[in-house]
Scaffold this active site. Structure first.
Site, PDB file in Angstrom:
ATOM      1  N   CYS A  31      37.633  43.978  49.700  1.00 26.45           N
ATOM      2  CA  CYS A  31      36.849  44.186  50.925  1.00 26.45           C
ATOM      3  C   CYS A  31      35.998  45.453  50.850  1.00 26.45           C
ATOM      4  O   CYS A  31      36.297  46.380  50.114  1.00 26.45           O
ATOM      5  CB  CYS A  31      37.786  44.306  52.110  1.00 26.45           C
ATOM      6  SG  CYS A  31      38.931  42.941  52.253  1.00 26.45           S
ATOM      7  N   ARG A  83      31.942  43.797  44.923  1.00 25.22           N
ATOM      8  CA  ARG A  83      33.403  43.890  44.966  1.00 25.22           C
ATOM      9  C   ARG A  83      34.056  42.520  45.106  1.00 25.22           C
ATOM     10  O   ARG A  83      35.264  42.390  44.944  1.00 25.22           O
ATOM     11  CB  ARG A  83      33.828  44.773  46.146  1.00 25.22           C
ATOM     12  CG  ARG A  83      33.387  46.213  46.013  1.00 25.22           C
ATOM     13  CD  ARG A  83      33.553  46.965  47.306  1.00 25.22           C
ATOM     14  NE  ARG A  83      34.922  47.287  47.625  1.00 25.22           N
ATOM     15  CZ  ARG A  83      35.500  48.452  47.361  1.00 25.22           C
ATOM     16  NH1 ARG A  83      34.820  49.397  46.770  1.00 25.22           N
ATOM     17  NH2 ARG A  83      36.744  48.675  47.689  1.00 25.22           N
ATOM     18  N   TRP A 117      37.528  39.839  51.554  1.00 25.79           N
ATOM     19  CA  TRP A 117      38.097  39.006  50.505  1.00 25.79           C
ATOM     20  C   TRP A 117      39.485  38.613  51.015  1.00 25.79           C
ATOM     21  O   TRP A 117      40.357  39.467  51.189  1.00 25.79           O
ATOM     22  CB  TRP A 117      38.193  39.814  49.211  1.00 25.79           C
ATOM     23  CG  TRP A 117      38.514  39.023  47.992  1.00 25.79           C
ATOM     24  CD1 TRP A 117      37.659  38.238  47.274  1.00 25.79           C
ATOM     25  CD2 TRP A 117      39.771  38.965  47.313  1.00 25.79           C
ATOM     26  NE1 TRP A 117      38.316  37.700  46.197  1.00 25.79           N
ATOM     27  CE2 TRP A 117      39.601  38.118  46.193  1.00 25.79           C
ATOM     28  CE3 TRP A 117      41.021  39.536  47.536  1.00 25.79           C
ATOM     29  CZ2 TRP A 117      40.631  37.839  45.301  1.00 25.79           C
ATOM     30  CZ3 TRP A 117      42.052  39.252  46.650  1.00 25.79           C
ATOM     31  CH2 TRP A 117      41.849  38.409  45.543  1.00 25.79           C
ATOM     32  N   ASN A 175      39.816  47.790  55.268  1.00 22.98           N
ATOM     33  CA  ASN A 175      40.201  47.517  53.872  1.00 22.98           C
ATOM     34  C   ASN A 175      41.668  47.887  53.737  1.00 22.98           C
ATOM     35  O   ASN A 175      42.061  48.957  54.217  1.00 22.98           O
ATOM     36  CB  ASN A 175      39.427  48.399  52.886  1.00 22.98           C
ATOM     37  CG  ASN A 175      37.996  47.955  52.714  1.00 22.98           C
ATOM     38  OD1 ASN A 175      37.550  47.015  53.359  1.00 22.98           O
ATOM     39  ND2 ASN A 175      37.280  48.647  51.841  1.00 22.98           N
ATOM     40  N   GLY A 176      42.448  47.057  53.058  1.00 20.42           N
ATOM     41  CA  GLY A 176      43.857  47.392  52.831  1.00 20.42           C
ATOM     42  C   GLY A 176      44.774  46.448  53.564  1.00 20.42           C
ATOM     43  O   GLY A 176      44.384  45.342  53.928  1.00 20.42           O
ATOM     44  N   GLU A 207      40.891  40.686  25.232  1.00 19.70           N
ATOM     45  CA  GLU A 207      39.762  41.058  26.082  1.00 19.70           C
ATOM     46  C   GLU A 207      38.621  40.039  25.938  1.00 19.70           C
ATOM     47  O   GLU A 207      37.984  39.665  26.927  1.00 19.70           O
ATOM     48  CB  GLU A 207      39.293  42.474  25.710  1.00 19.70           C
ATOM     49  CG  GLU A 207      38.075  42.978  26.442  1.00 19.70           C
ATOM     50  CD  GLU A 207      38.220  43.030  27.961  1.00 19.70           C
ATOM     51  OE1 GLU A 207      39.321  42.841  28.477  1.00 19.70           O
ATOM     52  OE2 GLU A 207      37.189  43.248  28.622  1.00 19.70           O
ATOM     53  N   LYS A 231      37.135  37.938  29.089  1.00 19.75           N
ATOM     54  CA  LYS A 231      35.713  37.933  29.454  1.00 19.75           C
ATOM     55  C   LYS A 231      35.207  36.501  29.539  1.00 19.75           C
ATOM     56  O   LYS A 231      34.502  36.134  30.471  1.00 19.75           O
ATOM     57  CB  LYS A 231      34.852  38.677  28.428  1.00 19.75           C
ATOM     58  CG  LYS A 231      34.812  40.172  28.412  1.00 19.75           C
ATOM     59  CD  LYS A 231      34.311  40.850  29.626  1.00 19.75           C
ATOM     60  CE  LYS A 231      35.395  41.019  30.646  1.00 19.75           C
ATOM     61  NZ  LYS A 231      36.094  42.279  30.694  1.00 19.75           N
ATOM     62  N   GLU A 280      36.735  34.585  32.629  1.00 25.05           N
ATOM     63  CA  GLU A 280      36.416  35.028  33.989  1.00 25.05           C
ATOM     64  C   GLU A 280      34.968  34.759  34.378  1.00 25.05           C
ATOM     65  O   GLU A 280      34.687  34.539  35.545  1.00 25.05           O
ATOM     66  CB  GLU A 280      36.816  36.482  34.237  1.00 25.05           C
ATOM     67  CG  GLU A 280      36.060  37.520  33.484  1.00 25.05           C
ATOM     68  CD  GLU A 280      36.568  38.936  33.781  1.00 25.05           C
ATOM     69  OE1 GLU A 280      37.113  39.187  34.856  1.00 25.05           O
ATOM     70  OE2 GLU A 280      36.391  39.797  32.902  1.00 25.05           O
ATOM     71  N   HIS A 301      53.435  30.270  15.749  1.00 18.19           N
ATOM     72  CA  HIS A 301      54.598  30.129  16.641  1.00 18.19           C
ATOM     73  C   HIS A 301      54.273  29.292  17.871  1.00 18.19           C
ATOM     74  O   HIS A 301      55.014  29.321  18.858  1.00 18.19           O
ATOM     75  CB  HIS A 301      55.101  31.519  17.046  1.00 18.19           C
ATOM     76  CG  HIS A 301      55.453  32.363  15.870  1.00 18.19           C
ATOM     77  ND1 HIS A 301      56.566  32.134  15.097  1.00 18.19           N
ATOM     78  CD2 HIS A 301      54.798  33.401  15.282  1.00 18.19           C
ATOM     79  CE1 HIS A 301      56.599  33.008  14.104  1.00 18.19           C
ATOM     80  NE2 HIS A 301      55.530  33.788  14.192  1.00 18.19           N
ATOM     81  N   LYS A 342      36.042  42.923  42.319  1.00 19.93           N
ATOM     82  CA  LYS A 342      35.887  44.030  41.367  1.00 19.93           C
ATOM     83  C   LYS A 342      37.078  44.962  41.435  1.00 19.93           C
ATOM     84  O   LYS A 342      37.552  45.470  40.432  1.00 19.93           O
ATOM     85  CB  LYS A 342      34.588  44.777  41.685  1.00 19.93           C
ATOM     86  CG  LYS A 342      34.316  45.971  40.786  1.00 19.93           C
ATOM     87  CD  LYS A 342      33.851  45.540  39.410  1.00 19.93           C
ATOM     88  CE  LYS A 342      33.637  46.700  38.460  1.00 19.93           C
ATOM     89  NZ  LYS A 342      33.709  46.265  37.061  1.00 19.93           N
TER      90      LYS A 342
HETATM   91  C1  F6R Z   1      38.068  42.175  34.075  1.00 21.68           C
HETATM   92  C2  F6R Z   1      38.331  43.262  34.993  1.00 21.68           C
HETATM   93  C3  F6R Z   1      39.696  43.383  35.565  1.00 21.68           C
HETATM   94  C4  F6R Z   1      40.063  44.855  35.791  1.00 21.68           C
HETATM   95  C5  F6R Z   1      41.403  44.972  36.514  1.00 21.68           C
HETATM   96  C6  F6R Z   1      41.806  46.420  36.691  1.00 21.68           C
HETATM   97  O1  F6R Z   1      36.753  42.190  33.600  1.00 21.68           O
HETATM   98  O2  F6R Z   1      37.462  44.033  35.298  1.00 21.68           O
HETATM   99  O3  F6R Z   1      40.644  42.754  34.766  1.00 21.68           O
HETATM  100  O4  F6R Z   1      40.110  45.484  34.552  1.00 21.68           O
HETATM  101  O5  F6R Z   1      41.312  44.365  37.757  1.00 21.68           O
HETATM  102  O6  F6R Z   1      40.856  47.116  37.414  1.00 21.68           O
HETATM  103  P1  F6R Z   1      40.771  48.685  37.362  1.00 21.68           P
HETATM  104  O7  F6R Z   1      40.318  49.076  35.996  1.00 21.68           O
HETATM  105  O8  F6R Z   1      39.768  49.059  38.418  1.00 21.68           O
HETATM  106  O9  F6R Z   1      42.141  49.218  37.652  1.00 21.68           O
END
Ligand code: F6R
Length: 608
Positions: free
Chosen positions: A2, A27, A74, A100-101, A481, A485, A488, A504, A603
């Protein structure tokens, strides 16, 4: 997650709020809304959907006022719909709240309100704030805000309006970040800096349990006891202002291309070539402390967790301290043994991720020495830990993390070198690594210059339903990673594995329809990686190989080779992830996906 924006000044509030909502939309959100004070009442408009669709329905004539609050939601408590969108309000619509929260005791508060005959119409916890504030308000907004701090448990940032206070926004912060932006005869409230840039000249970071009363000409700050305190203003610096796309079609592509400059700045500011030393004095760990540590816990989620995997290799390998990477949400469940000889490192872009915050708080409570490897120093985690290593990636807008990941890797390598220096395990190490770090921005630039080759591979994998990503050693995390990527942003189901796991189980998935991306660049794990690649090949699997320039076997083994320059194995993960970032970007683009704001993702994940 949010986002909050509030405005009070002499301009019309609606366009400022709508623009603020746009700037917060990175976000992730599923509904949005505004409340604006007009002629003695609060006009509230809100609904499920994106701001591009909602804003045209909000009539400037019906929302003509100079003070208002806005929100991107969100969904957590209750589905995304009109009723659950923020602002939430009391039954008389005298109070509007954006939040937010989470309120942890919202069920008990709801029951108490309902028992008192208060009708609750939404499924949100936020609505509780509106009713409690309305009932506590007797003309003194600080007293009513203090009542919220007393009654509600949890983490929350709030912007509140009352119909009886025409040009006032009441801001309350506990746990979740909240800023006041100070402009010229106008002031703003926001959950992060982005919507403030361009309007505010300075910001006030609200501290824990603080209340701000914001009017166009004044910001008054109060503590939880109601005592007025001085509001410290800090100017918005140049890098914080930088939020445009600079001609790139997407923030993600822009951020991928920023990596060489960001890496250069971080490394150059932290290595003293004359004395062959890593300079991390501000992180605040003494040589003595480094020597006393007998374990490092690296804690993060998602991309940050993948950086932790690398961090554990280098801290153990170079500094000789047993190190482990742990997913933040699993940390407490392990009941880790903690004392001052444990260095607990929270790795996080935002510094707001709730799981990481909770895990590092338990490390603080257990007496560990705590450190944040963060992109936002002034964040919730930044305020919780003993010291911060600021990775200085600059604002990352695309939901999928790219430049922050490579900065995390560089930051963790610098930290490991510093640990090695202090513990005497690093003789000659820096002399060996420093030239590789110095060349690293150019090596990344070289890979960025080979985007055309990646585009060809993307045209091929765009139709895949599933993919595998394999790597070993330092590049085991790179494989995870790369898969994250891809899934997502392109929504292709992708799994990443340390390649030794293949036989395995995962090898059962190999077929012509499941492309495998294998990282087999030169270094100690290349031969074993090539063994894995042959196993995939023998089962008719399609292979996209990340290989080092000049590797004579690569073309024979792979359907596509993504070439990278020869680099020191310790920095290879920084270079090797770049073609994978580009591959996921291009695949998502070809599939018509919303690259910067993938579905269902936020985000910053500020809930557990
Ligand atoms: C993926 C991504 C997420 C964040 C995760 C942690 O591209 O960005 O997996 O890495 O939500 O977020 P932070 O780094 O803000 O703690």
């Amino acid at each position: 997650m949010c986002g909050i924006i509030g405005y009070t000044g002499s301009s019309q509030a609606l366009p400022v709020l709508v623009q603020g909502i746009r700037l917060l939309s990175y976000r992730g959100y599923d509904s949005a809304g505004v409340a604006i004070w007009q002629d003695g009442s609060l006009r509230i408009r809100k609904d499920k959907g994106r701001i591009e669709d909602l804003a045209p329905r909000w009539s400037p004539d019906e929302l003509a006022g100079t003070t208002g609050i806005g929100h991107t939601r969100w969904a957590t408590h209750g589905v995304p719909n009109q009723v659950n969108a923020h602002p939430q309000h009391d039954d008389g619509e005298t109070v509007a709240v954006v939040h937010n929260g989470i309120i942890e005791n919202d069920l008990a508060l709801r029951e108490a309100l309902e028992a008192d005959g208060v009708p609750l119409v939404s499924d949100t916890d936020t609505e509780v704030f509106a009713h409690l504030f309305a009932r506590a308000f007797d003309g003194d907004p600080v007293a009513a805000a203090r009542h919220l701090l007393e009654a509600c448990h949890g983490a929350f940032a709030l912007a509140i309006q009352h119909a009886a206070m025409p040009d006032t926004i009441i801001a309350v912060r506990r746990g979740s970040p909240l800023l006041v932006g100070v402009g010229v005869r106008e002031n703003l409230v926001a959950s992060d800096l982005r919507p403030l840039v361009g309007r505010a000249d300075a910001v006030i970071d609200l501290g824990e349990d603080q209340i701000a009363i914001v009017t166009p000409d004044d910001v008054r700050l109060f503590d939880a006891d109601g005592a007025e305190i001085t509001a410290e203003r800090r100017p918005i610096d140049h890098s914080e202002r930088d939020i445009g796309k600079d001609g790139y079609p997407h923030f993600m592509l822009k951020e991928i291309h920023e990596q060489p400059d960001r890496i250069y700045e971080l490394v150059a500011s932290r290595i003293d070539p004359k004395h062959q030393r890593v300079r991390l004095e501000d992180v605040g760990i003494t040589d003595e402390q480094w020597r006393a540590f007998d374990r490092v816990d690296l804690i993060g989620c998602g991309t940050a967790f993948h950086a932790c995997l690398y961090g554990a290799y280098v801290l153990e390998g170079l500094a000789g301290i047993p190190s482990r990477a742990l997913m933040a949400h699993e940390y407490d469940a392990r009941k880790p043994h903690l004392d001052e000889r444990v260095l607990a490192i929270a790795v996080s872009q935002s510094g707001e991720t709730m799981d990481t915050k909770i895990a590092i708080q338990s490390a603080v409570d257990g007496g560990a020495h705590t450190l944040g490897v963060l992109n936002v120093r002034e964040s919730v985690i930044g305020r919780t830990v003993n010291g911060v290593l600021d990775i200085h990636a600059g604002p990352e807008v695309a939901v999928a993390s790219t430049k922050v990941y490579t900065q995390m890797l560089c930051g963790l390598l610098l930290l490991a070198l510093r640990g090695a220096q202090a513990r005497g395990t690093g003789d000659g190490l820096l002399a060996e690594i420093a030239p590789a770090l110095k060349r690293l921005p150019d090596d990344v630039r070289t890979v960025l210059g080979r985007f055309d080759r990646v585009r060809e591979a993307a045209r091929d994998v765009r139709r895949a339903g599933d993919m595998l990503f394999l790597g070993r050693g330092f590049d085991a995390g790179t494989a995870l990673e790369g898969a994250l990527k891809m899934k997502e942003i392109s929504y292709i189901h992708a799994e990443g594995y340390p390649a030794g796991e293949m036989k395995h189980g995962p090898i059962a998935l190999v077929s012509r329809e499941v492309p495998t991306v294998a990282i087999a660049t030169s270094g100690p794990t290349r031969e074993r990686m090539i063994g894995n690649v042959r196993e995939v090949r023998a089962r008719d699997g399609e292979i996209i190989l990340v290989a080092t320039d000049g590797d004579g076997d690569a073309e024979k083994l792979a359907d596509f080779v993504l070439w990278v320059p020869e680099v020191h194995p310790l920095v290879a993960p920084v270079v090797n992830v770049v073609p994978l970032q580009l591959l996921s970007y291009e695949t998502a683009r070809l599939r018509g996906c919303d690259v910067d704001q993938p579905r269902n993702l936020a985000k910053t994940v500020t809930v557990q």
